[in-house]
Scaffold this motif. Structure first.
Motif, PDB file in Angstrom:
ATOM      1  N   ILE A 208     -48.191 -20.755  62.589  1.00  0.00           N
ATOM      2  CA  ILE A 208     -49.367 -20.810  63.454  1.00  0.00           C
ATOM      3  C   ILE A 208     -49.061 -20.158  64.798  1.00  0.00           C
ATOM      4  O   ILE A 208     -49.864 -19.380  65.330  1.00  0.00           O
ATOM      5  N   GLY A 209     -47.889 -20.471  65.364  1.00  0.00           N
ATOM      6  CA  GLY A 209     -47.498 -19.900  66.647  1.00  0.00           C
ATOM      7  C   GLY A 209     -47.451 -18.385  66.617  1.00  0.00           C
ATOM      8  O   GLY A 209     -47.860 -17.713  67.571  1.00  0.00           O
ATOM      9  N   GLN A 210     -46.950 -17.841  65.509  1.00  0.00           N
ATOM     10  CA  GLN A 210     -46.894 -16.383  65.376  1.00  0.00           C
ATOM     11  C   GLN A 210     -48.292 -15.777  65.298  1.00  0.00           C
ATOM     12  O   GLN A 210     -48.565 -14.746  65.911  1.00  0.00           O
ATOM     13  N   LEU A 211     -49.187 -16.438  64.557  1.00  0.00           N
ATOM     14  CA  LEU A 211     -50.522 -15.884  64.355  1.00  0.00           C
ATOM     15  C   LEU A 211     -51.389 -15.969  65.609  1.00  0.00           C
ATOM     16  O   LEU A 211     -52.251 -15.115  65.829  1.00  0.00           O
ATOM     17  N   ILE A 212     -51.170 -17.018  66.422  1.00  0.00           N
ATOM     18  CA  ILE A 212     -51.989 -17.153  67.638  1.00  0.00           C
ATOM     19  C   ILE A 212     -51.254 -16.652  68.872  1.00  0.00           C
ATOM     20  O   ILE A 212     -51.832 -16.623  69.967  1.00  0.00           O
ATOM     21  N   ASN A 213     -49.957 -16.307  68.701  1.00  0.00           N
ATOM     22  CA  ASN A 213     -49.130 -15.855  69.823  1.00  0.00           C
ATOM     23  C   ASN A 213     -49.141 -16.894  70.955  1.00  0.00           C
ATOM     24  O   ASN A 213     -49.363 -16.575  72.125  1.00  0.00           O
ATOM     25  N   GLY A 214     -48.900 -18.166  70.556  1.00  0.00           N
ATOM     26  CA  GLY A 214     -48.946 -19.255  71.529  1.00  0.00           C
ATOM     27  C   GLY A 214     -47.725 -20.143  71.452  1.00  0.00           C
ATOM     28  O   GLY A 214     -46.824 -19.936  70.641  1.00  0.00           O
ATOM     29  N   ASN A 215     -47.680 -21.186  72.310  1.00  0.00           N
ATOM     30  CA  ASN A 215     -46.555 -22.119  72.342  1.00  0.00           C
ATOM     31  C   ASN A 215     -46.812 -23.298  71.405  1.00  0.00           C
ATOM     32  O   ASN A 215     -47.838 -23.368  70.722  1.00  0.00           O
ATOM     33  N   MET A 216     -45.876 -24.260  71.402  1.00  0.00           N
ATOM     34  CA  MET A 216     -45.957 -25.382  70.473  1.00  0.00           C
ATOM     35  C   MET A 216     -47.152 -26.277  70.773  1.00  0.00           C
ATOM     36  O   MET A 216     -47.785 -26.823  69.859  1.00  0.00           O
ATOM     37  N   SER A 217     -47.480 -26.453  72.039  1.00  0.00           N
ATOM     38  CA  SER A 217     -48.629 -27.270  72.399  1.00  0.00           C
ATOM     39  C   SER A 217     -49.923 -26.646  71.868  1.00  0.00           C
ATOM     40  O   SER A 217     -50.781 -27.350  71.311  1.00  0.00           O
ATOM     41  N   ASP A 218     -50.052 -25.335  72.019  1.00  0.00           N
ATOM     42  CA  ASP A 218     -51.239 -24.643  71.507  1.00  0.00           C
ATOM     43  C   ASP A 218     -51.281 -24.691  69.970  1.00  0.00           C
ATOM     44  O   ASP A 218     -52.343 -24.892  69.369  1.00  0.00           O
ATOM     45  N   ALA A 219     -50.112 -24.511  69.341  1.00  0.00           N
ATOM     46  CA  ALA A 219     -50.052 -24.533  67.879  1.00  0.00           C
ATOM     47  C   ALA A 219     -50.482 -25.883  67.333  1.00  0.00           C
ATOM     48  O   ALA A 219     -51.101 -25.955  66.262  1.00  0.00           O
ATOM     49  N   SER A 220     -50.159 -26.962  68.048  1.00  0.00           N
ATOM     50  CA  SER A 220     -50.533 -28.300  67.576  1.00  0.00           C
ATOM     51  C   SER A 220     -52.043 -28.455  67.486  1.00  0.00           C
ATOM     52  O   SER A 220     -52.559 -29.115  66.581  1.00  0.00           O
ATOM     53  N   GLN A 221     -52.776 -27.839  68.422  1.00  0.00           N
ATOM     54  CA  GLN A 221     -54.241 -27.899  68.372  1.00  0.00           C
ATOM     55  C   GLN A 221     -54.774 -27.222  67.120  1.00  0.00           C
ATOM     56  O   GLN A 221     -55.634 -27.768  66.414  1.00  0.00           O
ATOM     57  N   TYR A 222     -54.291 -26.016  66.831  1.00  0.00           N
ATOM     58  CA  TYR A 222     -54.724 -25.313  65.629  1.00  0.00           C
ATOM     59  C   TYR A 222     -54.306 -26.074  64.368  1.00  0.00           C
ATOM     60  O   TYR A 222     -55.058 -26.098  63.384  1.00  0.00           O
ATOM     61  N   GLY A 223     -53.109 -26.665  64.404  1.00  0.00           N
ATOM     62  CA  GLY A 223     -52.669 -27.457  63.264  1.00  0.00           C
ATOM     63  C   GLY A 223     -53.605 -28.618  62.985  1.00  0.00           C
ATOM     64  O   GLY A 223     -53.916 -28.927  61.826  1.00  0.00           O
ATOM     65  N   GLY A 224     -54.068 -29.272  64.040  1.00  0.00           N
ATOM     66  CA  GLY A 224     -55.023 -30.363  63.882  1.00  0.00           C
ATOM     67  C   GLY A 224     -56.335 -29.892  63.287  1.00  0.00           C
ATOM     68  O   GLY A 224     -56.908 -30.551  62.406  1.00  0.00           O
ATOM     69  N   TRP A 225     -56.824 -28.732  63.720  1.00  0.00           N
ATOM     70  CA  TRP A 225     -58.079 -28.202  63.194  1.00  0.00           C
ATOM     71  C   TRP A 225     -57.938 -27.726  61.755  1.00  0.00           C
ATOM     72  O   TRP A 225     -58.886 -27.824  60.959  1.00  0.00           O
ATOM     73  N   LEU A 226     -56.756 -27.216  61.380  1.00  0.00           N
ATOM     74  CA  LEU A 226     -56.535 -26.824  59.980  1.00  0.00           C
ATOM     75  C   LEU A 226     -56.591 -28.040  59.063  1.00  0.00           C
ATOM     76  O   LEU A 226     -57.201 -27.994  57.979  1.00  0.00           O
ATOM     77  N   THR A 227     -55.959 -29.123  59.483  1.00  0.00           N
ATOM     78  CA  THR A 227     -56.013 -30.344  58.687  1.00  0.00           C
ATOM     79  C   THR A 227     -57.434 -30.884  58.635  1.00  0.00           C
ATOM     80  O   THR A 227     -57.887 -31.395  57.611  1.00  0.00           O
TER      81      THR A 227
END
Length: 426
Positions: free
Chosen positions: A34-53
């Motif tokens: 996720i971090g690679q695809l959004i070019n973001g940090n771990m905090s940002d990746a956690s938000q996308y991870g929550g929305w994917l679930t």
């Protein structure tokens, strides 16, 4: 009866084991992808991870009761096969995703077809006697535990040596091989005389949950169940992000921690449950499991070193007696020709909590770790989980007291010596 059960239980165990190994393989590497695809940090990746679930759970909320109802009409086997094939295709989407949008497409597809837990739970209920159901439901948890012993270690190792997408390809291959295994080996469990007609009114999430009302004990437990399955997302949806952020763990280290968690789960589900359920009874085991979970969440939040997370995992895993005990309580309230509908409704309820839980827990983590945070508090999800779990324990105690006569005790019949060797859910 025991010999007739042994073959199908072995088949369903290995089917679920391969399923969970595939899921475990990708668990340590999703945040990095996720971090690679959004070019973001771990905090940002956690938000996308929550929305994917959320995307997966939202779709599954509507489709799980449909597949549960279809399994009551056509049998468990075809639903399991559809689920395994859908999971393999989902992993291929994740492996070749050029953008974050493709991850959402894969998760939505899995939400439509992902009913392995629904069909597997109904399958076990079909072939188990009432007094053996809770112990046989432990089979799901044992497969989950073993899958998370092998899967995360493999995923972390592959990511470190061949890149973050390699584990998804292996997971896809395993899922499709699992589909072939089920197609040629897995027998049908639902007898024709126990099948019922498919009804669209009952095959929707609201209708399925409303059907539970006729089983008063099951219905009275819905609040406690919803709180518990929301609470566990501080682990399920937040563990990788939290440990990578606070302790700077690599994918390999996350994989080792998940493998250790799987080992402890396998020990509890495969051995401890058989030893303690006959002594505690279903109801008391539910209480104790919930209290252990609540205490563990507090200890996770207090951890200041990485090794402490491993220590608390030992305690947390003991709460695994909760799931099979709860399944034993609720499945014994429902006739054979409605077990699929019950498990579909149960999966819908879990999917509803999967809609809320990831957004709540990853949202809390992101809020207290982002640059504009009011104050730094990455452990907030664990304390929220402790509050939810202890509230669930209070609701469960109230429910059992209201639904049982005062002189009735919840005692599990002691297992016969020859039954102990059978294979052993959340």
């Amino acid at each position: 009866m025991i010999r007739r059960q042994a073959g199908p239980l072995t088949f369903i165990f290995f089917t679920l084991l391969i399923d969970f190994i595939g899921f475990g393989i990708i668990a340590p590497v999703v945040p990095k992808l996720i971090g690679q695809l959004i070019n973001g940090n771990m905090s940002d990746a956690s938000q996308y991870g929550g929305w994917l679930t959320f995307a997966y759970a939202f779709v599954q909320f509507f489709f799980a009761p449909v597949l549960g109802g279809l399994s009551d009409k056509y049998g468990r086997r075809p639903v399991l096969l559809v689920s395994m094939f859908g999971m393999g295709i989902d992993y291929l989407f994740l492996a070749f995703a050029p953008s974050i949008a493709w991850l959402f497409v894969g998760r939505i597809l899995l939400g439509v077809t992902g009913a392995s837990m629904t069909a597997a739970s109904a399958y076990i209920a079909d072939i188990s006697t009432p007094e053996k159901r809770a112990q046989n439901f432990g089979l799901i948890g044992m497969a989950l535990g073993l899958g998370f012993i092998l899967g995360p270690m493999i995923g972390g190792f592959m990511s470190g040596h061949w890149g973050v997408r390699a584990p998804f390809l292996l997971a896809a291959g395993l899922s499709l091989l699992n589909w072939l295994y089920g197609f040629f080996i897995l027998p049908e469990s639902l007898k024709k005389e126990n099948r019922r007609a498919f009804d669209w009114k009952r095959a929707n999430p609201v209708g399925a949950l409303l059907q539970i009302r006729k089983y008063q004990k099951v219905y009275s437990l819905l609040g406690a169940i919803a709180l518990v399955f929301t609470a566990v997302h501080s682990i399920q949806s937040n563990w990788t992000y939290f440990t990578m952020y606070k302790f700077r763990w690599t994918e390999e280290m996350v994989g080792l921690s998940l493998s250790f968690s799987g080992l402890m789960l396998a020990i509890v589900q495969g051995g401890l449950i058989r030893a303690v359920l006959p002594k505690l009874g279903y109801h008391r085991a539910v209480y104790i499991g919930l209290l252990i979970y609540g205490m563990s969440f507090i200890l996770f939040g207090m951890a200041t070193e990485g090794w402490m997370m491993f220590a608390v995992l030992v305690i947390y895993s003991m709460g695994g007696i909760f799931g099979p005990s709860l399944q034993g309580v609720i499945s014994n309230q429902v006739p054979a020709n409605e077990q699929g509908e019950l498990q579909g409704a149960f999966t819908s309820l879990i999917s509803l909590t999967n809609i809320i839980g990831p957004l709540l827990m990853t949202g809390l983590f992101h809020y207290f770790t982002k640059e504009s945070r009011p104050f730094h508090f990455p452990a907030a999800p664990f304390y929220m989980s402790a509050l939810l779990t202890l509230t669930a324990a209070a609701l469960a105690i109230r429910s059992f007291r209201l639904s049982l006569p005062q002189k009735t005790k919840s005692v599990v019949p002691a297992a016969a010596p020859e039954a102990v060797s059978e294979p052993e859910h959340v």
